[in-house]
Design an enzyme around this catalytic site. Sequence first.
Site, PDB file in Angstrom:
ATOM      1  N   LYS A 164       0.834  -1.207   0.000  1.00  0.00           N
ATOM      2  CA  LYS A 164       0.000   0.000   0.000  1.00  0.00           C
ATOM      3  C   LYS A 164       0.869   1.258   0.000  1.00  0.00           C
ATOM      4  O   LYS A 164       0.671   2.155  -0.808  1.00  0.00           O
ATOM      5  CB  LYS A 164      -0.941   0.011   1.218  1.00  0.00           C
ATOM      6  N   ARG A 179      -9.815   0.579   8.393  1.00  0.00           N
ATOM      7  CA  ARG A 179      -9.367  -0.763   8.763  1.00  0.00           C
ATOM      8  C   ARG A 179     -10.415  -1.534   9.550  1.00  0.00           C
ATOM      9  O   ARG A 179     -10.166  -2.688   9.912  1.00  0.00           O
ATOM     10  CB  ARG A 179      -8.102  -0.656   9.606  1.00  0.00           C
ATOM     11  N   ARG A 224      11.816  -5.617   5.523  1.00  0.00           N
ATOM     12  CA  ARG A 224      11.753  -4.172   5.799  1.00  0.00           C
ATOM     13  C   ARG A 224      12.265  -3.883   7.206  1.00  0.00           C
ATOM     14  O   ARG A 224      12.916  -2.859   7.439  1.00  0.00           O
ATOM     15  CB  ARG A 224      10.310  -3.663   5.647  1.00  0.00           C
ATOM     16  N   ARG A 230      11.282   0.079  12.377  1.00  0.00           N
ATOM     17  CA  ARG A 230       9.917  -0.061  12.916  1.00  0.00           C
ATOM     18  C   ARG A 230       9.849  -1.256  13.854  1.00  0.00           C
ATOM     19  O   ARG A 230      10.137  -2.381  13.462  1.00  0.00           O
ATOM     20  CB  ARG A 230       8.917  -0.215  11.764  1.00  0.00           C
ATOM     21  N   ARG A 266      -0.467  -8.943  13.302  1.00  0.00           N
ATOM     22  CA  ARG A 266      -1.027  -7.884  12.442  1.00  0.00           C
ATOM     23  C   ARG A 266      -1.861  -8.500  11.319  1.00  0.00           C
ATOM     24  O   ARG A 266      -2.923  -7.980  10.965  1.00  0.00           O
ATOM     25  CB  ARG A 266       0.109  -7.027  11.856  1.00  0.00           C
TER      26      ARG A 266
HETATM   27  P1  B4P Z   1       4.079  -1.861   2.157  1.00  0.00           P
HETATM   28  O1  B4P Z   1       3.275  -3.071   1.802  1.00  0.00           O
HETATM   29  O2  B4P Z   1       4.066  -0.740   1.215  1.00  0.00           O
HETATM   30  O3  B4P Z   1       3.585  -1.529   3.568  1.00  0.00           O
HETATM   31  P2  B4P Z   1       2.085  -1.207   4.039  1.00  0.00           P
HETATM   32  O4  B4P Z   1       1.081  -2.185   3.492  1.00  0.00           O
HETATM   33  O5  B4P Z   1       1.825   0.217   3.739  1.00  0.00           O
HETATM   34  O6  B4P Z   1       2.312  -1.464   5.566  1.00  0.00           O
HETATM   35  P3  B4P Z   1       1.578  -1.620   6.933  1.00  0.00           P
HETATM   36  O7  B4P Z   1       0.207  -2.181   6.780  1.00  0.00           O
HETATM   37  O8  B4P Z   1       2.571  -2.378   7.701  1.00  0.00           O
HETATM   38  O9  B4P Z   1       1.571  -0.240   7.592  1.00  0.00           O
HETATM   39  P4  B4P Z   1       0.635   0.834   8.226  1.00  0.00           P
HETATM   40  O10 B4P Z   1       1.573   1.931   8.349  1.00  0.00           O
HETATM   41  O11 B4P Z   1      -0.610   1.057   7.444  1.00  0.00           O
HETATM   42  O12 B4P Z   1       5.559  -2.339   2.302  1.00  0.00           O
HETATM   43  C1  B4P Z   1       5.955  -3.546   2.890  1.00  0.00           C
HETATM   44  C2  B4P Z   1       7.285  -4.004   2.313  1.00  0.00           C
HETATM   45  O13 B4P Z   1       7.048  -4.699   1.092  1.00  0.00           O
HETATM   46  C3  B4P Z   1       8.265  -2.881   1.985  1.00  0.00           C
HETATM   47  O14 B4P Z   1       9.536  -3.228   2.447  1.00  0.00           O
HETATM   48  C4  B4P Z   1       8.233  -2.801   0.464  1.00  0.00           C
HETATM   49  O15 B4P Z   1       9.458  -2.371  -0.091  1.00  0.00           O
HETATM   50  C5  B4P Z   1       7.924  -4.230   0.082  1.00  0.00           C
HETATM   51  N1  B4P Z   1       7.238  -4.348  -1.195  1.00  0.00           N
HETATM   52  C6  B4P Z   1       6.212  -3.564  -1.639  1.00  0.00           C
HETATM   53  N2  B4P Z   1       5.812  -3.977  -2.860  1.00  0.00           N
HETATM   54  C7  B4P Z   1       6.578  -5.076  -3.177  1.00  0.00           C
HETATM   55  C8  B4P Z   1       6.648  -5.976  -4.322  1.00  0.00           C
HETATM   56  N3  B4P Z   1       5.841  -5.833  -5.366  1.00  0.00           N
HETATM   57  N4  B4P Z   1       7.542  -6.980  -4.283  1.00  0.00           N
HETATM   58  C9  B4P Z   1       8.376  -7.141  -3.225  1.00  0.00           C
HETATM   59  N5  B4P Z   1       8.378  -6.325  -2.125  1.00  0.00           N
HETATM   60  C10 B4P Z   1       7.484  -5.302  -2.111  1.00  0.00           C
HETATM   61  O16 B4P Z   1       0.162   0.262   9.664  1.00  0.00           O
HETATM   62  C11 B4P Z   1       1.020   0.077  10.762  1.00  0.00           C
HETATM   63  C12 B4P Z   1       0.227  -0.059  12.068  1.00  0.00           C
HETATM   64  O17 B4P Z   1      -0.438   1.209  12.381  1.00  0.00           O
HETATM   65  C13 B4P Z   1      -0.927  -1.068  12.112  1.00  0.00           C
HETATM   66  O18 B4P Z   1      -0.474  -2.382  12.426  1.00  0.00           O
HETATM   67  C14 B4P Z   1      -1.841  -0.471  13.218  1.00  0.00           C
HETATM   68  O19 B4P Z   1      -1.360  -0.790  14.516  1.00  0.00           O
HETATM   69  C15 B4P Z   1      -1.712   1.018  13.025  1.00  0.00           C
HETATM   70  N6  B4P Z   1      -2.765   1.589  12.180  1.00  0.00           N
HETATM   71  C16 B4P Z   1      -2.562   2.209  10.965  1.00  0.00           C
HETATM   72  N7  B4P Z   1      -3.740   2.607  10.436  1.00  0.00           N
HETATM   73  C17 B4P Z   1      -4.713   2.233  11.316  1.00  0.00           C
HETATM   74  C18 B4P Z   1      -6.148   2.339  11.305  1.00  0.00           C
HETATM   75  N8  B4P Z   1      -6.816   2.887  10.287  1.00  0.00           N
HETATM   76  N9  B4P Z   1      -6.835   1.841  12.384  1.00  0.00           N
HETATM   77  C19 B4P Z   1      -6.190   1.275  13.415  1.00  0.00           C
HETATM   78  N10 B4P Z   1      -4.837   1.132  13.469  1.00  0.00           N
HETATM   79  C20 B4P Z   1      -4.094   1.600  12.439  1.00  0.00           C
END
Ligand code: B4P
Length: 193
Positions: free
Chosen positions: A14, A89, A128, A134, A146
């Site tokens: 994302k 979420r 990551r 993190r 998660r």
């Molecule tokens: P991404 O996949 O981009 O990470 P994300 O989904 O945005 O992460 P996440 O869900 O952890 O984070 P959030 O901050 O929303 O990247 C992951 C890895 O994959 C990276 O290293 C990237 O380089 C790699 N990658 C990407 N594409 C790739 C591909 N095609 N091939 C190979 N590798 C690839 O949430 C964090 C925490 O915040 C949650 O657990 C929760 O506690 C809280 N939170 C956030 N929003 C919330 C909400 N609305 N309600 C309640 N809690 C919330």
Amino acid sequence: MFNLILFGPPGSGKGTQSERLIARYGLKHLSTGDLLRSEIAHKTALGLEAKGFMDRGELVPDAVVIGMIRSALDNNPEAKGFLFDGFPRTKAQSEALDALLAQREEAINVVLALEVTEEELVKRLLNRGLTSGRTDDVNEGIIRARIEEYHKKTSAVADHYRQFGKVVEVKGEGTVDDIFEALCAEIEKRKAA
Ligand code: B4P
């Protein structure tokens, strides 16, 4: 306005894809994860409350994140549209978002749902964790918690928008470029509709 939710489990790409999508479409990026990490970095009361939940791999309470999104919408009256990343979420967050947009005579245009297998998610997040600093990325148990939260609470978000025909599934494995082009193709279809 064009309002988009980028949806998928933790590690599905994302954040990665959001950066490219906002550059192409000029949308305002609203990532609740980034907003929460900024609150933690600034040691605000909200950040202190959120940190414990995030470190355990749990969702932060709805009222906290809904309040953050309400302020972000209020602070960006000139936006051409929003890309919601990591929000909503829960079902309650989805309903709150719909109400906040309706007050502005707006709605969600499309929910793009990235699909990635659990083993690939764990691999990406552990990888990551080697460099991100993190605390929620370094421990496999927390990462799996998660993913479990996602299945228990967050998959309801897709069900909510599916009833309005707004969800499109996109394969989230492959190169970042190919996934980006697949997402853009879906956006173009919706913009033309
Ligand atoms: P991404 O996949 O981009 O990470 P994300 O989904 O945005 O992460 P996440 O869900 O952890 O984070 P959030 O901050 O929303 O990247 C992951 C890895 O994959 C990276 O290293 C990237 O380089 C790699 N990658 C990407 N594409 C790739 C591909 N095609 N091939 C190979 N590798 C690839 O949430 C964090 C925490 O915040 C949650 O657990 C929760 O506690 C809280 N939170 C956030 N929003 C919330 C909400 N609305 N309600 C309640 N809690 C919330």
